[in-house]
Design a protein around this motif. Structure first.
Motif, short mmCIF file in Angstrom:
data_model
loop_
_atom_site.label_atom_id
_atom_site.label_comp_id
_atom_site.label_asym_id
_atom_site.label_seq_id
_atom_site.Cartn_x
_atom_site.Cartn_y
_atom_site.Cartn_z
N ASP A 95 -23.94 66.63 -33.27
CA ASP A 95 -22.75 66.94 -32.47
C ASP A 95 -22.04 65.73 -31.36
OD1 ASP A 95 -21.26 69.23 -31.62
OD2 ASP A 95 -21.79 69.15 -29.61
N ASN A 96 -23.13 64.90 -31.02
CA ASN A 96 -22.81 63.64 -30.42
C ASN A 96 -22.26 62.52 -31.21
OD1 ASN A 96 -23.94 62.99 -27.24
ND2 ASN A 96 -25.23 64.76 -28.36
N LEU A 97 -22.68 62.49 -32.50
CA LEU A 97 -22.02 61.47 -33.36
C LEU A 97 -20.41 61.97 -33.98
CD1 LEU A 97 -25.14 60.73 -35.85
CD2 LEU A 97 -24.11 59.38 -34.37
N SER A 98 -20.41 63.06 -33.79
CA SER A 98 -19.11 63.71 -34.33
C SER A 98 -18.01 63.86 -33.02
CB SER A 98 -19.02 64.90 -34.99
OG SER A 98 -19.69 65.94 -34.09
N HIS A 99 -18.67 63.66 -31.95
CA HIS A 99 -17.81 63.84 -30.54
C HIS A 99 -17.52 65.62 -30.45
CE1 HIS A 99 -17.62 59.56 -29.96
NE2 HIS A 99 -17.21 59.40 -31.20
N GLY A 100 -18.56 66.44 -30.85
CA GLY A 100 -18.24 67.78 -30.34
C GLY A 100 -17.77 68.60 -31.63
N ARG A 101 -18.00 68.38 -32.81
CA ARG A 101 -17.31 68.86 -33.98
C ARG A 101 -18.30 69.62 -34.87
NH1 ARG A 101 -15.43 65.00 -37.88
NH2 ARG A 101 -16.23 63.24 -36.60
N VAL A 102 -19.42 70.01 -34.30
CA VAL A 102 -20.65 70.76 -35.22
C VAL A 102 -20.45 72.31 -34.77
CG1 VAL A 102 -22.95 71.58 -34.84
CG2 VAL A 102 -22.50 68.97 -35.15
N GLU A 103 -20.63 72.94 -36.00
CA GLU A 103 -20.75 74.35 -36.23
C GLU A 103 -21.80 74.67 -37.21
OE1 GLU A 103 -17.15 76.79 -36.58
OE2 GLU A 103 -15.96 75.29 -35.43
N VAL A 104 -22.59 75.69 -36.91
CA VAL A 104 -23.75 75.96 -37.79
C VAL A 104 -23.60 77.59 -38.18
CG1 VAL A 104 -26.09 76.17 -37.78
CG2 VAL A 104 -25.24 74.28 -36.60
N LEU A 169 -22.79 76.25 -28.95
CA LEU A 169 -22.87 76.15 -30.10
C LEU A 169 -21.99 77.02 -30.80
CD1 LEU A 169 -23.95 74.48 -32.70
CD2 LEU A 169 -25.87 76.02 -32.90
N PRO A 170 -20.88 76.83 -31.80
CA PRO A 170 -20.20 77.89 -32.52
C PRO A 170 -21.08 78.30 -33.74
CG PRO A 170 -18.66 75.96 -32.03
CD PRO A 170 -20.13 75.55 -31.78
N THR A 171 -21.39 79.35 -33.85
CA THR A 171 -22.42 79.99 -34.84
C THR A 171 -21.90 80.93 -35.65
OG1 THR A 171 -24.05 79.84 -32.75
CG2 THR A 171 -24.47 81.37 -34.77
N TRP A 172 -22.34 80.81 -36.93
CA TRP A 172 -22.06 81.92 -37.97
C TRP A 172 -23.37 82.30 -38.58
CZ3 TRP A 172 -16.92 81.58 -40.25
CH2 TRP A 172 -15.64 80.71 -39.70
N ILE A 173 -23.18 83.39 -39.25
CA ILE A 173 -24.17 84.15 -39.95
C ILE A 173 -23.77 84.15 -41.47
CG2 ILE A 173 -25.77 86.34 -40.53
CD1 ILE A 173 -26.02 86.56 -37.55
N THR A 174 -24.70 83.57 -42.54
CA THR A 174 -24.38 83.58 -43.93
C THR A 174 -24.76 84.89 -44.22
OG1 THR A 174 -24.45 81.26 -43.91
CG2 THR A 174 -24.74 82.32 -46.11
N SER A 175 -23.95 85.49 -45.28
CA SER A 175 -24.31 86.94 -45.90
C SER A 175 -24.05 86.81 -47.29
CB SER A 175 -23.54 88.26 -45.06
OG SER A 175 -23.76 89.05 -46.19
N ALA A 176 -24.92 87.12 -48.06
CA ALA A 176 -24.22 87.33 -49.60
C ALA A 176 -23.76 88.36 -50.01
CB ALA A 176 -25.80 87.21 -50.50
N GLY A 177 -23.56 89.30 -49.05
CA GLY A 177 -22.78 90.68 -49.29
C GLY A 177 -23.24 91.96 -48.56
#
Length: 348
Positions: A95-104, A169-177
């Motif tokens: 996030d620091n290297l990208s100046h705040g562009r991280v999402e997980v 932190l912008p957050t997602w959850i991965t789902s196979a369905g």
């Protein structure tokens, strides 16, 4: 509709050489310069399928310094395999290297052998562990302390450094369905990253409705967001595109066949993937190719791909994560980004 690039290369060669990450870096630079929304990289272990990407934070650090605007996303971090403290530390650096562009995007894990990395985390309880990990990472990301046990079994309190640039932190959850995972993501105020490997568009539509309902029920004025990964290659002629992608996509599907077959719960307890004859596997892969090419990918011309995008937009998809590194020659894959950018501009 927003568009990003997704990477999940099959690294089946053991030859020592340069250039393994050229398509990743050159594609990310193109996407960054042309207004794409995100670049996603996965976490994969112990298999050529996705084998270029054992740690999305390491790759994300390279992308952070190679780009200026585009969102740097994990698609995904397998939460039960890692300490949440370590996840927060690594991604705070990116996030620091990208100046705040991280999402997980967080995943619960899909292959039991990966859990040899987990230091005791249970494969059976992986979804519960994922949710606990997300909340701990969010707490640490905000700069708050968490309680831990140190190396002498005594209680301690830690914070992570460096502080992240983004306050949340912008957050997602991965789902196979799985429909329950969609509802879980809505309740957890996380976006959903999904694909069409085990579901069609009509089935996805039903799950998005359930996801939006869970999001609105748990959080005021928040409707969630949905990203769908699609294998992608566009050209000026559909027959040409089919010819280009047929062999590499079939090889890609075949390389992942055993892994995916073992991960699908409804194949039945008596199904032994290893007992299949090579000709049977080839037959199933060929049928899968037809389905992917015709219904579950972005293939063909820009006009033809636009029909798929319209359909996905109509069911509530917000973003398409375009998987471009499934075995097509690297130069061709990168050349195809020009048509993909044309498609993106239509929906800007």
């Amino acid at each position: 509709m927003k568009f990003g690039l997704f990477y999940f290369a099959n690294d089946s060669t053991e030859e020592v050489g340069e250039g393994r990450y050229d398509v990743l870096l050159e594609g990310a630079r193109f996407a960054d310069e042309h207004g794409f929304n995100a670049v996603w990289t996965p976490e994969r272990h112990f298999h050529p399928f996705g084998g270029l990407y054992p740690n999305p934070a390491v790759v994300g650090a390279a992308l952070a310094v190679a780009t200026r605007h585009i969102s740097i996303r994990a698609g995904s971090v397998v939460a039960p395999l890692h300490s949440p403290v370590r996840i927060a530390e690594e991604w705070a650096v990116v996030d620091n290297l990208s100046h705040g562009r991280v999402e997980v995007s967080f995943a619960s894990g899909w292959h039991p052998v990966d859990f040899c990395l987990s230091r005791g985390s249970s494969y059976v309880n992986r979804k519960e562990t994922m949710l606990e990990t997300i909340e701990t990472v969010r707490t640490l990301w905000r700069g708050e302390p968490v309680d831990v046990v140190d190396g002498t079994d005594n209680p301690a309190t830690v914070r992570v450094f460096p502080p992240a640039v983004q306050p949340e932190l912008p957050t997602w959850i991965t789902s196979a369905g799985e429909a329950e995972t969609f509802r879980m993501a809505g309740a957890a105020k996380a976006g959903v990253l999904t694909h069409l490997l085990h579901q069609d568009i009509d089935e996805l539509a039903e799950k998005i409705v359930a996801y939006r309902a869970a999001a609105r029920a748990a959080h005021d004025d928040w409707d969630g967001r949905v990203a769908v990964m699609l294998h992608t290659f566009l050209g000026d002629d559909r027959a040409y595109v089919r010819d280009v992608v047929h062999d590499p996509l079939c090889a890609y599907l075949k390389s992942s066949f055993h892994l995916i077959a073992r991960s699908v719960a409804d194949v039945g307890p008596d199904f032994d993937v290893d007992s299949l004859h090579e000709d049977d596997v080839d037959f199933l892969v060929e049928r899968s190719f037809d389905t992917y090419f015709d219904e579950r990918g972005l293939f063909g011309t820009v006009d033809q791909a636009a029909e798929t995008v319209e359909r996905l937009r109509g069911i509530g998809v917000d973003e398409i994560a375009c998987l471009i590194d499934f075995g097509v020659d690297g130069k061709l894959a990168l050349d195809g980004l020009r048509q993909l950018d044309e498609l993106r501009r239509r929906f800007q």
